[in-house]
Design an enzyme around this catalytic site. Structure first.
Site, PDB file in Angstrom:
ATOM      1  N   HIS A  82       6.452   0.346   0.743  1.00  0.00           N
ATOM      2  CA  HIS A  82       6.753  -0.684  -0.255  1.00  0.00           C
ATOM      3  C   HIS A  82       8.232  -0.654  -0.657  1.00  0.00           C
ATOM      4  O   HIS A  82       8.582  -1.120  -1.737  1.00  0.00           O
ATOM      5  CB  HIS A  82       5.908  -0.466  -1.509  1.00  0.00           C
ATOM      6  CG  HIS A  82       4.439  -0.540  -1.298  1.00  0.00           C
ATOM      7  ND1 HIS A  82       3.814  -1.695  -0.888  1.00  0.00           N
ATOM      8  CD2 HIS A  82       3.451   0.386  -1.440  1.00  0.00           C
ATOM      9  CE1 HIS A  82       2.498  -1.465  -0.796  1.00  0.00           C
ATOM     10  NE2 HIS A  82       2.265  -0.209  -1.122  1.00  0.00           N
ATOM     11  N   HIS A 121      -1.986  -4.569  -0.501  1.00  0.00           N
ATOM     12  CA  HIS A 121      -2.450  -3.986   0.751  1.00  0.00           C
ATOM     13  C   HIS A 121      -3.335  -4.981   1.493  1.00  0.00           C
ATOM     14  O   HIS A 121      -4.205  -4.611   2.252  1.00  0.00           O
ATOM     15  CB  HIS A 121      -3.191  -2.683   0.479  1.00  0.00           C
ATOM     16  CG  HIS A 121      -2.465  -1.803  -0.478  1.00  0.00           C
ATOM     17  ND1 HIS A 121      -2.716  -1.817  -1.826  1.00  0.00           N
ATOM     18  CD2 HIS A 121      -1.429  -0.955  -0.284  1.00  0.00           C
ATOM     19  CE1 HIS A 121      -1.877  -0.981  -2.422  1.00  0.00           C
ATOM     20  NE2 HIS A 121      -1.089  -0.456  -1.517  1.00  0.00           N
TER      21      HIS A 121
END
Lengths: 337, 337
Positions: free
Chosen positions: A60, A222
């Protein structure tokens, strides 16, 4: 090992330690490694002040470790790609950060992270480490006023880090910090929209499957599902998102608000400027004052074509911590007044 | 109008004015519009100091306008997507920036930009505006020591803006600034590598065509061709690029160097950290000291999967201007010492 044909990597199993090593080599004046997958400030703050710590999976970037530094995070505990770091590593970080003033552990509401944090805090309390948790749950895709447990932690954690870090530098106690942070958490809401998925860097699989011309409002970090519909214009997208976010935080005319567009992956900054433009105008038309804006890559999901809109009603102290207090981290720098 | 199915935009013809309007709404304390597609500092610097101005097409956000602010650019003149702004608009900006101390106009070597700048400077000189041009040509894809005319301007302009902006704030004359800038230009080199192309936001066409598993070393900012080969690991890619860049700038052991990885589009920061790691190690192994590093989106090419590696040999003054002098712009902030 799996051959990854879509990314510049080496061994897929070594992605996380290699990316962290590269990161601290790029910013050695600001960040350093304090153990396996634990990122610390190179120049720690005084131990009389509360430490702000967080945890979460890699993949991320720049989140979460990109915000370690003066005026934001003291420590970031990193898991493997999209994975929680596990209780032992979090416990190790809590031992490193141990101090009389205490540790505030900011946890994004994802089950693995919550479990790692809870177990680590139990271990820490047994050895006399003072630690409190602050859970973030800014995602509104589960519905307006959905139970907190059903609301994931998205990129709204980043302005929270800024606020807590600035308040901690001022010497606020752990209880005061908790109050400041919880008050912000009640007043912040985030919504994600995606248009193309991305591949997982360790197995090359698409994390979701979005056909061309379709957008998904409410997609998680996700690939968790939201609601699909045909792609509409930037202005219509921005208007719909502002309306949904306002339903959650319920600002009233005259309120100061923060509007941040988090660039999640391959959606260009060009597009996000256009989204920001309309969202700003919608907010001003509703009578709110945008006291703080930002368009930036904060918390990404690989190359997913996507963005998150973060809207918060700001109290005076929140605005002051966000805009006027110094921060010196690799991916958020504020000169301060 | 063309229906764009891959991006969050409204009318394709309005992309540039809309993105600029959104940009200045996000950062009103720092930037403002001073006419159609001209970005200025909200708080201009003293007119006794040389103005630093640049020009270039949109579609590369945050470049170039993202670096307007204290300690970097005073003005950015913006063209339509991937297009030069034209002589009249550049002339208009030069009129706005007119001052005794003069204007330094930084031009990236692309034919449209060069033509716009040359014509605007002729118009400006006729009305007594003092202006000098500084041409950037950091791309080495045309070959080591290729004629300057054959070398395009890539993201190496961004650290140049930082250096020139800091030196101008100090009160350096236009001749001194030219010397500082030309000396940096001789010592900087950039190489791009791409792996997937992107679509043009106004006609939805791919700007080049790269099959999966193939990388192209030396691709330009508008899809201009380089050399294709099968994708290799991050480490092998980094090593090859460092070797090529060192052939151009020829540092010797003990030299301080700057290593910047410019994130061009959908290649993730995770990957770029891994690339930086190996490039740093290669440079240190050759005996150089990496005195300044950065991994950031500076000059993008829509969602192209790509990055640019920028390597410069730094003199002491360059290093000082880059690292220690204050800059307060939306996409490059340095607190300063």
């Amino acid at each position: 090992m799996t051959q990854i044909k879509t990314k510049f990597i080496n061994d897929p199993e070594q992605v996380t330690p290699e990316l962290l090593e590269g990161y601290v080599l790029a910013y050695p004046d600001l960040v350093t490694l304090g153990g396996e997958n634990i990122v610390l400030r190179t120049h720690p703050k005084d131990e009389s002040k509360v430490a702000i710590v967080t945890l979460g999976g890699s993949g991320h970037e720049p989140a979460l470790s990109g915000f370690v530094g003066e005026g934001m995070l003291d420590c970031s505990v990193v898991g493997d790609v999209f994975a929680a770091p596990g209780a032992q590593r979090v416990f190790q970080a809590l031992q490193l950060m141990k101090r009389e003033a205490g540790i505030l552990l900011v946890v994004l509401n994802h089950s693995g992270d919550v479990m790692s944090a809870n177990m680590a805090c139990q271990l820490a309390e047994r050895v006399g480490i003072k630690v409190k948790q602050l859970l973030t749950h800014d995602d509104i895709s589960a519905g307006i006023d959905a139970p907190l447990n059903d609301r994931r932690g998205l990129a709204g954690c980043v302005p929270l880090f800024k606020i807590l870090g600035a308040a901690a530098e001022e010497g606020k106690t752990i209880d005061e910090l908790t109050e400041i942070g919880e008050r912000f958490n009640k007043q912040v809401a985030t919504l994600a929209v995606a248009m193309r998925s991305c591949t997982h860097p360790q197995n090359n699989a698409m994390i979701s499957d979005l056909p061309e011309g379709i957008m998904e409002i409410g997609m998680g970090q996700h690939g968790e599902g939201g609601g699909r519909k045909p792609l509409v214009s930037a202005d219509d997208t921005a208007t719909e998102m502002v309306d949904l976010l306002c339903q959650q935080i319920k600002p009233v005319a005259g309120d100061q608000v923060m509007l941040i567009i988090n660039k999640v992956g391959s959606t260009t900054q060009m597009e996000l400027n256009i989204i920001f433009r309309k969202a700003y105008k919608e907010l001003e038309a509703k009578g709110f004052k945008v006291g703080m804006g930002r368009i930036q890559e904060l918390l990404t999901v690989q190359e997913q074509a996507s963005f998150q809109m973060i809207l918060a009603k700001l109290d005076e102290d929140h605005l002051d911590y966000l805009k006027n207090k110094r921060a010196d981290t690799p991916y958020w720098t504020t000169i301060g007044k």
